[in-house]
Structure formats: structure tokens, C-alpha cells
Write an enzyme that holds these catalytic residues in place. Sequence first.
Site, mmCIF file in Angstrom:
data_model
loop_
_atom_site.group_PDB
_atom_site.id
_atom_site.type_symbol
_atom_site.label_atom_id
_atom_site.label_comp_id
_atom_site.label_asym_id
_atom_site.label_seq_id
_atom_site.Cartn_x
_atom_site.Cartn_y
_atom_site.Cartn_z
ATOM 1 N N ILE A 251 7.936 7.225 16.857
ATOM 2 C CA ILE A 251 7.582 7.901 15.599
ATOM 3 C C ILE A 251 6.323 8.754 15.748
ATOM 4 O O ILE A 251 6.301 9.914 15.333
ATOM 5 C CB ILE A 251 7.388 6.880 14.442
ATOM 6 C CG1 ILE A 251 8.586 5.938 14.335
ATOM 7 C CG2 ILE A 251 7.120 7.593 13.114
ATOM 8 C CD1 ILE A 251 9.888 6.561 13.899
ATOM 9 N N ARG B 241 0.663 14.647 13.153
ATOM 10 C CA ARG B 241 1.144 14.450 11.782
ATOM 11 C C ARG B 241 1.194 15.721 10.948
ATOM 12 O O ARG B 241 0.423 15.910 10.001
ATOM 13 C CB ARG B 241 0.319 13.369 11.075
ATOM 14 C CG ARG B 241 0.332 12.074 11.841
ATOM 15 C CD ARG B 241 -0.402 10.975 11.130
ATOM 16 N NE ARG B 241 0.441 10.283 10.162
ATOM 17 C CZ ARG B 241 0.051 9.195 9.515
ATOM 18 N NH1 ARG B 241 -1.137 8.700 9.718
ATOM 19 N NH2 ARG B 241 0.856 8.613 8.653
ATOM 20 N N ARG C 278 -8.690 -0.325 4.544
ATOM 21 C CA ARG C 278 -7.833 0.690 3.913
ATOM 22 C C ARG C 278 -6.510 0.058 3.468
ATOM 23 O O ARG C 278 -5.917 0.500 2.480
ATOM 24 C CB ARG C 278 -7.508 1.808 4.914
ATOM 25 C CG ARG C 278 -8.660 2.732 5.225
ATOM 26 C CD ARG C 278 -8.176 3.880 6.077
ATOM 27 N NE ARG C 278 -6.856 4.289 5.610
ATOM 28 C CZ ARG C 278 -5.869 4.695 6.389
ATOM 29 N NH1 ARG C 278 -6.027 4.771 7.677
ATOM 30 N NH2 ARG C 278 -4.713 5.040 5.875
ATOM 31 N N LYS D 272 0.838 -1.206 0.000
ATOM 32 C CA LYS D 272 0.000 0.000 0.000
ATOM 33 C C LYS D 272 0.872 1.255 0.000
ATOM 34 O O LYS D 272 0.659 2.170 -0.790
ATOM 35 C CB LYS D 272 -0.895 -0.006 1.249
ATOM 36 C CG LYS D 272 -1.571 1.326 1.531
ATOM 37 C CD LYS D 272 -2.415 1.299 2.775
ATOM 38 C CE LYS D 272 -1.726 1.704 4.035
ATOM 39 N NZ LYS D 272 -1.452 3.143 4.199
ATOM 40 N N ASN D 273 1.866 1.267 0.891
ATOM 41 C CA ASN D 273 2.658 2.489 1.029
ATOM 42 C C ASN D 273 3.634 2.712 -0.119
ATOM 43 O O ASN D 273 4.269 3.755 -0.208
ATOM 44 C CB ASN D 273 3.404 2.497 2.369
ATOM 45 C CG ASN D 273 2.442 2.729 3.527
ATOM 46 O OD1 ASN D 273 1.271 3.036 3.318
ATOM 47 N ND2 ASN D 273 2.946 2.589 4.743
ATOM 48 N N ASP E 162 4.991 20.192 7.877
ATOM 49 C CA ASP E 162 6.007 21.251 7.777
ATOM 50 C C ASP E 162 7.227 20.834 6.950
ATOM 51 O O ASP E 162 7.785 21.638 6.191
ATOM 52 C CB ASP E 162 6.436 21.715 9.178
ATOM 53 C CG ASP E 162 6.936 20.570 10.045
ATOM 54 O OD1 ASP E 162 6.299 19.492 10.026
ATOM 55 O OD2 ASP E 162 7.962 20.726 10.720
ATOM 56 N N ASP F 63 4.550 0.698 12.001
ATOM 57 C CA ASP F 63 3.360 0.031 11.456
ATOM 58 C C ASP F 63 3.241 -1.433 11.889
ATOM 59 O O ASP F 63 2.249 -2.090 11.563
ATOM 60 C CB ASP F 63 3.361 0.120 9.917
ATOM 61 C CG ASP F 63 2.975 1.509 9.436
ATOM 62 O OD1 ASP F 63 2.587 2.344 10.267
ATOM 63 O OD2 ASP F 63 3.065 1.755 8.212
ATOM 64 N N CYS G 119 -5.111 8.528 9.378
ATOM 65 C CA CYS G 119 -5.223 7.728 10.595
ATOM 66 C C CYS G 119 -5.086 8.609 11.824
ATOM 67 O O CYS G 119 -4.307 9.546 11.852
ATOM 68 C CB CYS G 119 -4.096 6.686 10.619
ATOM 69 S SG CYS G 119 -4.586 5.055 10.117
HETATM 70 C C1 UD1 Z 1 4.296 6.887 6.300
HETATM 71 C C2 UD1 Z 1 3.418 5.673 6.118
HETATM 72 C C3 UD1 Z 1 2.847 5.206 7.447
HETATM 73 C C4 UD1 Z 1 3.972 4.983 8.440
HETATM 74 C C5 UD1 Z 1 4.882 6.208 8.522
HETATM 75 C C6 UD1 Z 1 6.115 5.982 9.390
HETATM 76 C C7 UD1 Z 1 2.541 6.010 3.883
HETATM 77 C C8 UD1 Z 1 1.362 6.294 3.017
HETATM 78 N N1 UD1 Z 1 2.331 6.016 5.203
HETATM 79 O O1 UD1 Z 1 3.460 7.915 6.829
HETATM 80 O O2 UD1 Z 1 2.130 4.002 7.239
HETATM 81 O O3 UD1 Z 1 3.415 4.750 9.719
HETATM 82 O O4 UD1 Z 1 5.349 6.565 7.203
HETATM 83 O O5 UD1 Z 1 6.845 4.916 8.934
HETATM 84 O O6 UD1 Z 1 3.619 5.720 3.394
HETATM 85 N N2 UD1 Z 1 6.474 14.664 10.538
HETATM 86 C C9 UD1 Z 1 6.694 15.986 10.804
HETATM 87 N N3 UD1 Z 1 6.586 16.884 9.773
HETATM 88 C C10 UD1 Z 1 6.279 16.497 8.509
HETATM 89 C C11 UD1 Z 1 6.067 15.135 8.240
HETATM 90 C C12 UD1 Z 1 6.170 14.238 9.285
HETATM 91 O O7 UD1 Z 1 6.964 16.373 11.931
HETATM 92 O O8 UD1 Z 1 6.206 17.360 7.627
HETATM 93 C C13 UD1 Z 1 6.547 13.686 11.639
HETATM 94 C C14 UD1 Z 1 5.208 13.011 11.880
HETATM 95 O O9 UD1 Z 1 4.388 13.793 12.709
HETATM 96 C C15 UD1 Z 1 5.612 11.738 12.539
HETATM 97 C C16 UD1 Z 1 6.959 11.429 11.866
HETATM 98 O O10 UD1 Z 1 7.401 12.630 11.268
HETATM 99 O O11 UD1 Z 1 5.824 11.927 13.911
HETATM 100 C C17 UD1 Z 1 6.892 10.337 10.830
HETATM 101 O O12 UD1 Z 1 5.979 10.678 9.830
HETATM 102 P P1 UD1 Z 1 6.213 10.304 8.303
HETATM 103 O O13 UD1 Z 1 7.440 9.479 8.168
HETATM 104 O O14 UD1 Z 1 6.090 11.530 7.504
HETATM 105 O O15 UD1 Z 1 4.953 9.395 8.047
HETATM 106 P P2 UD1 Z 1 3.971 9.431 6.826
HETATM 107 O O16 UD1 Z 1 4.720 9.679 5.576
HETATM 108 O O17 UD1 Z 1 2.800 10.267 7.160
#
Ligand code: UD1
Length: 419
Positions: A328, A123, A398, A22-23, A126, A306, A118
Site C-alpha cells: 500500500i 501519498r 494521534r 480514529k479513521n 490525484d 495499519d 504520517c
Molecule cells: C487511510 C487511513 C490510513 C491507512 C490507509 C490505507 C485514514 C484517516 N487513514 O489513509 O490509516 O493506512 O487508509 O488503509 O483513514 N493514493 C494515490 N492517490 C490518491 C490517494 C491515494 O495514489 O489520490 C495512494 C497512496 O499513495 C497510497 C494508497 O493510495 O499508496 C493508499 O492510500 P489511501 O487508501 O488513500 O490512504 P489514506 O486515505 O491516506
Amino acid sequence: MKKIIVKGGKKLSGEVSISSAKNAVLPIIAASILNGEKTTIIDAPMLQDVFVITDVLKSINADINIDRINKKIVIDTSKVISGEPDSELVRKMRASFLIMGPMIARFGRFKISLPGGCNIGSRPIDLHLKGFTSLGAQVSFGYGHVEAYASKLIGNKIYLDFPSVGATENIMMAAVLAEGETVIENAAGEPEVQDLAEFLNSMGAQVSGAGTDTIRITGVKELRSTSYKPIPDRIEAGTFMVAAAITKSKLRINGAREEHLNPIIAKLREIGVCMEKGENSIIVDGDNEFKHVDIKTMPYPGFPTDMQAQMMSLLSIVEGTSIITETIFENRFMHAGELKRMGANIKIDGRSAIIEGVERLTGSEVKATDLRAGAALILAGLAADGYTKIGDIYHIDRGYVSIEEKFLSLGADITRIEE
Ligand code: UD1
């Protein structure tokens, strides 16, 4: 309302095939915007999240054909327009935000609702926006939406404060059509990031270093049509590995790639689960004595967040005290409350869950609080005494393809009902 009912206590046996990730497929679908041509995805997982992101693309005029039987998705983005995508769909799923990078790259402007997803923490986005800004975009916020404008994207050096998967992918997609070289430092190295890079390169992009913490992208003028098969889903594979462990059964997991599963394999081995490599598969034997372990979720190649909920189900019935620390996401222990309804002994202390193994779980009425929490409850139900009734299973749909059919084929007593 649909529910899944699991009757616990049955041994499982046989083999299960893992679907594509999926990811991996979600960012690939987003990236199909970049070529303005046809993209064919082979062996696509037929999942709700996939249908949501294809609907998001349809809302900006992409022409999409989903062949559910042959698991093929053909996307034609030649008529995509730079308008705002359906905000309800975008709010439904956080990964919708992955179209922002490709849209800025292709049209130089884009407006989108702030994403949902989710319920596992705040999340923010920035880091995505920091990346776009470094490439020369002007970013502004309005009521519930974000907008970016760039007359031209120019390659730059971008250091991510945290190796965010989504930010790495979004910036990578924005940079492939930018002028000059972009370097993303402290980039996420997840296999899905590597797969996206492979996909982009199959369209003619020049991305190197994906899988390491430094990704280099040399911008190209245009990208071409492509056909691509995404990697197998390591989290689905991990979920079935835990299923073997929690039911003390032996299962062959077809398509599981050891190189993507190292942190999960290492932890399961530490618990006492036996695993061997088969041909394009991993054979998991859970008929053994187990011992408690500690787990800390970390960016790849650390233990994946995950898989945290599924491991909590397993550790709930492993004698002794196990501690799971979630680094995370700040709010990803909601499944603990549901497992406690089934008799688990879990205490939450900040970012840690302290799990005192109990002898047995008991079937109960519970709710999937998010996608992986839902999978964890199915696993707990497989090992529990009596019936477990799981609500809010739309979360599970999902991200897991035909989950009850797959468990049924392994001999589980599992049904989906309409209540
Ligand atoms: C992706 C995966 C999700 C997985 C996660 C961590 C997809 C579609 N989803 O989610 O299943 O649980 O990676 O392996 O691939 N963060 C910030 N600022 C940002 C972006 C992220 O502070 O701009 C923080 C988030 O709040 C979180 C951490 O970084 O605490 C990890 O998030 P991120 O790696 O971005 O996860 P996703 O890409 O949303």
C-alpha cells in the site's frame, strides 16, 4: 519531551475496551460540514487527530463542543464559511484534506493547503481530485495549495485506479449533494468507508453499496441534523490482540468486531494464537507455540497496512523466516530500523521485509517514526528484556486513546515520563 518507558517480560491479563475508530470519526467530522446543522458524535475517541480536525473546522467557523468526560462532540456547522482553513493545521494531518469534498459540495468553491501527515510515503491526492473533476469541479494548483470551483456538482461514473480510502470518502461526501447519480467503481471497501456511508445516510443521504467495490450515491437537496456512534477501532483491537500474542497472555478485547478483523484473526491463527468469540468481544490466548508466516498488506478485506508494524514486532521473536510485503505505501518500514536496535534481525529488500526470528529482544532507546510504528515499539518493549524507552510519542497519541492506562490496567509495566 515526553517518552514512554516499558519494562518487558510481564504477563498481561484481564480485559480492555476498544475506543471508537480514529479513521471512522475523522471523515465523519469532515462530513458534518454537509448538513449545515448540528451533528452529535457519541463515544468519540479523545485523540490528537480528532482535536486537529475539529480545530480545522473551527478555523472555518464551525462551533464545536468537546465533552472529554462523556466522550461527546457536538458540531454546529451552520456558520461555516467558504474561506481557507488554517494551513498549519491542514499540513499537520493528511486527513484534514477530507473536508474538501464536503466544502465543494456545500459552497461550490474551496481552497486548501496541500496536506501533510504520517511520514510513510508520498501519498498523493490525484484520485481525490480526479473524482471532484468528474463531478464537474475545476481544480487548480497554486503555491502549496489546491483550489476547486464548481457552479454545480453533477453526478458521474468515477473509476478509481486504486481503491484509495480517502479518495473514496472524499468523493462520496462531494457526491451526496450533487445533482443525479454518482457511481464510484473500484471503491475502497474498508469498514470506515461503510461507517461514513451509514453516517451520511443518517443525515438523509442516499448512499448504497459501501463495503463493496461499487458505491452508488443519489444526490439529495439537503441533509439534516444527526447523532451518531462510530464503529470500534479495528486497528486498536488488532494491536491489543498482538499484545496478547507477544506476551503469551490471555486477554479479552471488548468491542472488537470479528467481521472487521478477519484478516488479522486469520494471520494470528496461522501463527498459532488461539482466539475465540466472546459476547461483544474476542478472547485471545497467546500461550502457545508460534510459527513464522508471510504477510502481504492489501486493500480491505486484505491484511491492513495499519497492522503491519505491530505484526513485525511479533514476528521478530517467532522462530524461522517471515516475510512481510507492503503493497500500500512505498515507505512504511521505518520501524524495522528501530526494532533492529532492540535486537531484531530484519532485512529490507524493496517492498519486503525479511524477518529472521530471534529468541529475545532487548530493551533499548527507540523512536516512534509514525503512529503504528510507535504501537509496534510498545509491543516489542512488552516482550523485551529490560527497559525500552520510546521517543516521539506524539505520533502514538494521534491514534491511541490512553494507551499506557489501557496497558497498565492489563498489568503491563509502562509509564510516561517528561524528559
Ligand atoms: C487511510 C487511513 C490510513 C491507512 C490507509 C490505507 C485514514 C484517516 N487513514 O489513509 O490509516 O493506512 O487508509 O488503509 O483513514 N493514493 C494515490 N492517490 C490518491 C490517494 C491515494 O495514489 O489520490 C495512494 C497512496 O499513495 C497510497 C494508497 O493510495 O499508496 C493508499 O492510500 P489511501 O487508501 O488513500 O490512504 P489514506 O486515505 O491516506
